[in-house]
Design a protein around this motif. Structure first.
Motif, PDB file in Angstrom:
ATOM      1  N   ASP A  57       0.830  -1.197   0.000  1.00  0.00           N
ATOM      2  CA  ASP A  57       0.000   0.000   0.000  1.00  0.00           C
ATOM      3  C   ASP A  57       0.865   1.248   0.000  1.00  0.00           C
ATOM      4  O   ASP A  57       0.591   2.222  -0.706  1.00  0.00           O
ATOM      5  N   VAL A  58       1.951   1.227   0.769  1.00  0.00           N
ATOM      6  CA  VAL A  58       2.884   2.349   0.816  1.00  0.00           C
ATOM      7  C   VAL A  58       3.583   2.516  -0.523  1.00  0.00           C
ATOM      8  O   VAL A  58       3.683   3.617  -1.072  1.00  0.00           O
ATOM      9  N   VAL A  59       4.073   1.419  -1.076  1.00  0.00           N
ATOM     10  CA  VAL A  59       4.811   1.469  -2.338  1.00  0.00           C
ATOM     11  C   VAL A  59       3.940   2.037  -3.449  1.00  0.00           C
ATOM     12  O   VAL A  59       4.326   2.977  -4.160  1.00  0.00           O
ATOM     13  N   ALA A  70       1.174   3.727  -3.325  1.00  0.00           N
ATOM     14  CA  ALA A  70       0.611   5.061  -3.083  1.00  0.00           C
ATOM     15  C   ALA A  70       1.642   6.174  -3.258  1.00  0.00           C
ATOM     16  O   ALA A  70       1.292   7.279  -3.680  1.00  0.00           O
ATOM     17  N   PHE A  71       2.917   5.898  -2.945  1.00  0.00           N
ATOM     18  CA  PHE A  71       3.879   6.997  -2.855  1.00  0.00           C
ATOM     19  C   PHE A  71       5.062   6.938  -3.823  1.00  0.00           C
ATOM     20  O   PHE A  71       5.632   7.977  -4.145  1.00  0.00           O
ATOM     21  N   ALA A  72       5.450   5.777  -4.290  1.00  0.00           N
ATOM     22  CA  ALA A  72       6.655   5.683  -5.117  1.00  0.00           C
ATOM     23  C   ALA A  72       6.434   6.319  -6.489  1.00  0.00           C
ATOM     24  O   ALA A  72       5.390   6.130  -7.111  1.00  0.00           O
ATOM     25  N   ASP A  73       7.428   7.074  -6.949  1.00  0.00           N
ATOM     26  CA  ASP A  73       7.387   7.603  -8.311  1.00  0.00           C
ATOM     27  C   ASP A  73       7.621   6.485  -9.329  1.00  0.00           C
ATOM     28  O   ASP A  73       7.047   6.487 -10.418  1.00  0.00           O
ATOM     29  N   ARG A  74       8.467   5.542  -8.936  1.00  0.00           N
ATOM     30  CA  ARG A  74       8.825   4.425  -9.804  1.00  0.00           C
ATOM     31  C   ARG A  74       9.192   3.241  -8.915  1.00  0.00           C
ATOM     32  O   ARG A  74       9.610   3.433  -7.773  1.00  0.00           O
ATOM     33  N   ILE A  75       9.026   2.042  -9.436  1.00  0.00           N
ATOM     34  CA  ILE A  75       9.265   0.822  -8.670  1.00  0.00           C
ATOM     35  C   ILE A  75      10.176  -0.092  -9.478  1.00  0.00           C
ATOM     36  O   ILE A  75       9.966  -0.273 -10.683  1.00  0.00           O
ATOM     37  N   ILE A  76      11.197  -0.665  -8.807  1.00  0.00           N
ATOM     38  CA  ILE A  76      12.007  -1.699  -9.430  1.00  0.00           C
ATOM     39  C   ILE A  76      11.856  -2.976  -8.617  1.00  0.00           C
ATOM     40  O   ILE A  76      11.719  -2.928  -7.393  1.00  0.00           O
ATOM     41  N   VAL A  77      11.850  -4.107  -9.299  1.00  0.00           N
ATOM     42  CA  VAL A  77      11.557  -5.380  -8.657  1.00  0.00           C
ATOM     43  C   VAL A  77      12.715  -6.346  -8.865  1.00  0.00           C
ATOM     44  O   VAL A  77      13.169  -6.557  -9.989  1.00  0.00           O
ATOM     45  N   LEU A  78      13.187  -6.926  -7.752  1.00  0.00           N
ATOM     46  CA  LEU A  78      14.219  -7.950  -7.797  1.00  0.00           C
ATOM     47  C   LEU A  78      13.611  -9.317  -7.488  1.00  0.00           C
ATOM     48  O   LEU A  78      12.685  -9.420  -6.678  1.00  0.00           O
ATOM     49  N   ALA A  79      14.167 -10.351  -8.107  1.00  0.00           N
ATOM     50  CA  ALA A  79      13.816 -11.735  -7.784  1.00  0.00           C
ATOM     51  C   ALA A  79      15.038 -12.590  -8.054  1.00  0.00           C
ATOM     52  O   ALA A  79      15.632 -12.505  -9.126  1.00  0.00           O
ATOM     53  N   ARG A  80      15.440 -13.362  -7.048  1.00  0.00           N
ATOM     54  CA  ARG A  80      16.628 -14.221  -7.144  1.00  0.00           C
ATOM     55  C   ARG A  80      17.847 -13.451  -7.633  1.00  0.00           C
ATOM     56  O   ARG A  80      18.628 -13.940  -8.438  1.00  0.00           O
ATOM     57  N   GLY A  81      17.975 -12.231  -7.137  1.00  0.00           N
ATOM     58  CA  GLY A  81      19.154 -11.428  -7.417  1.00  0.00           C
ATOM     59  C   GLY A  81      19.132 -10.662  -8.714  1.00  0.00           C
ATOM     60  O   GLY A  81      20.055  -9.894  -8.991  1.00  0.00           O
ATOM     61  N   GLY A 118       8.933   0.241 -13.378  1.00  0.00           N
ATOM     62  CA  GLY A 118       7.884   1.077 -13.931  1.00  0.00           C
ATOM     63  C   GLY A 118       7.041   1.691 -12.836  1.00  0.00           C
ATOM     64  O   GLY A 118       7.387   1.634 -11.648  1.00  0.00           O
ATOM     65  N   ASN A 119       5.915   2.272 -13.223  1.00  0.00           N
ATOM     66  CA  ASN A 119       5.029   2.884 -12.236  1.00  0.00           C
ATOM     67  C   ASN A 119       4.151   1.812 -11.585  1.00  0.00           C
ATOM     68  O   ASN A 119       4.244   0.622 -11.910  1.00  0.00           O
ATOM     69  N   ALA A 120       3.298   2.226 -10.664  1.00  0.00           N
ATOM     70  CA  ALA A 120       2.495   1.266  -9.903  1.00  0.00           C
ATOM     71  C   ALA A 120       1.628   0.405 -10.807  1.00  0.00           C
ATOM     72  O   ALA A 120       1.529  -0.817 -10.620  1.00  0.00           O
ATOM     73  N   LYS A 121       0.991   1.001 -11.804  1.00  0.00           N
ATOM     74  CA  LYS A 121       0.121   0.249 -12.711  1.00  0.00           C
ATOM     75  C   LYS A 121       0.916  -0.809 -13.475  1.00  0.00           C
ATOM     76  O   LYS A 121       0.487  -1.960 -13.593  1.00  0.00           O
TER      77      LYS A 121
END
Length: 254
Positions: free
Chosen positions: A206-208, A210-221, A227-230
């Protein structure tokens, strides 16, 4: 120029590759979230940027200059602030004294014998506490504070070196929904008002979202999405690594 540029950053512990060629940028004034399931490599990446770990390969550039492998103290003096998942303050000291100690270190006055520590930078410390809504508690011992207020004091400490970049590791861990939303809203205002760049890890979606301008996602390093929340909500690989079912993220409300 980006404030922070991470290039092909890798780290292994024995046969476990905690980070594999991770590459991303943080722009000036950007509020960037780094997320991923447990074991994704978030903490390893974070600790390489802050100097707790030395990368096996790759580079970390702060305003174009490499800080890869530098000591945390050196990186802090270069203008990188840090808060921790478990708030780190001196419980026996007052709120204002905690911030004064950070200011004394920033101004390289740790070994100054001319004045008592309590006489150094009190006005500036009170100003920083004002930014985070804790000035009225300046003369209380930190151990007397509620956990959410300790997090605010830690934020004031992190601002003592006038950071260009603020690293926040699970800033809302252990906080109630309203507290965590209030804290992140406060940080976002600082980003907008002072042009500070923020890189933060967070488990509360919910925090991420609602507030992040951009999101990066890691998995297994590895970095698997950004991208954005959507974009992140709808990304099939992100859905797979978080849920293993293709189920979409649901909006969480407090």
């Amino acid at each position: 120029m980006s404030v922070l540029s991470v290039r092909d950053l890798s780290k292994a512990f024995g046969g476990v590759h905690a980070a594999r060629e991770v590459t991303f940028d943080v722009a000036k004034g950007e509020f960037l979230a780094l997320i991923g399931p447990n074991g994704a490599g978030k903490s390893t990446t974070f600790n390489m940027i802050n100097g707790q770990l030395k990368p096996d390969s790759g580079d970390i550039l702060l305003e174009g200059a490499s800080i890869a492998g530098a000591a945390p103290r050196t990186i802090w003096r270069r203008g990188v602030g840090r808060t921790f998942q478990i708030a780190a303050t001196f419980g026996s000291m007052t709120v204002v004294e905690n911030v004064q100690m950070a200011l004394i270190s920033h101004h390289r006055e740790t070994y100054s014998l001319w004045r008592a520590a309590g006489e150094h930078h009190r006005a500036r410390a009170l100003e920083l506490l004002g930014y985070v809504g804790m000035q009225d508690a300046a003369d209380r011992a930190c151990r007397e504070l509620a956990y959410g207020d300790v997090k605010r004091v830690e934020l004031a400490i992190a601002l003592a070196n006038d950071p260009k970049l603020l690293l926040m590791d699970e800033p809302t861990a252990g906080m109630a929904p309203r507290e965590r939303n209030d804290l992140i809203a406060l940080v976002k205002r600082l980003v907008l008002d002072r042009g500070i760049s923020v890189l933060f890890t967070e488990h509360s979606m919910d925090v991420v979202f609602a507030f992040a301008d951009r999101i990066i996602v890691l998995a297994r390093g590895r970095l698997i999405a950004e991208g954005n929340a959507k974009t992140i909500r709808e990304h099939p690989k992100v859905q797979e690594v978080y849920f293993g079912t293709g189920k979409t993220f649901e909006k969480v409300t407090s």
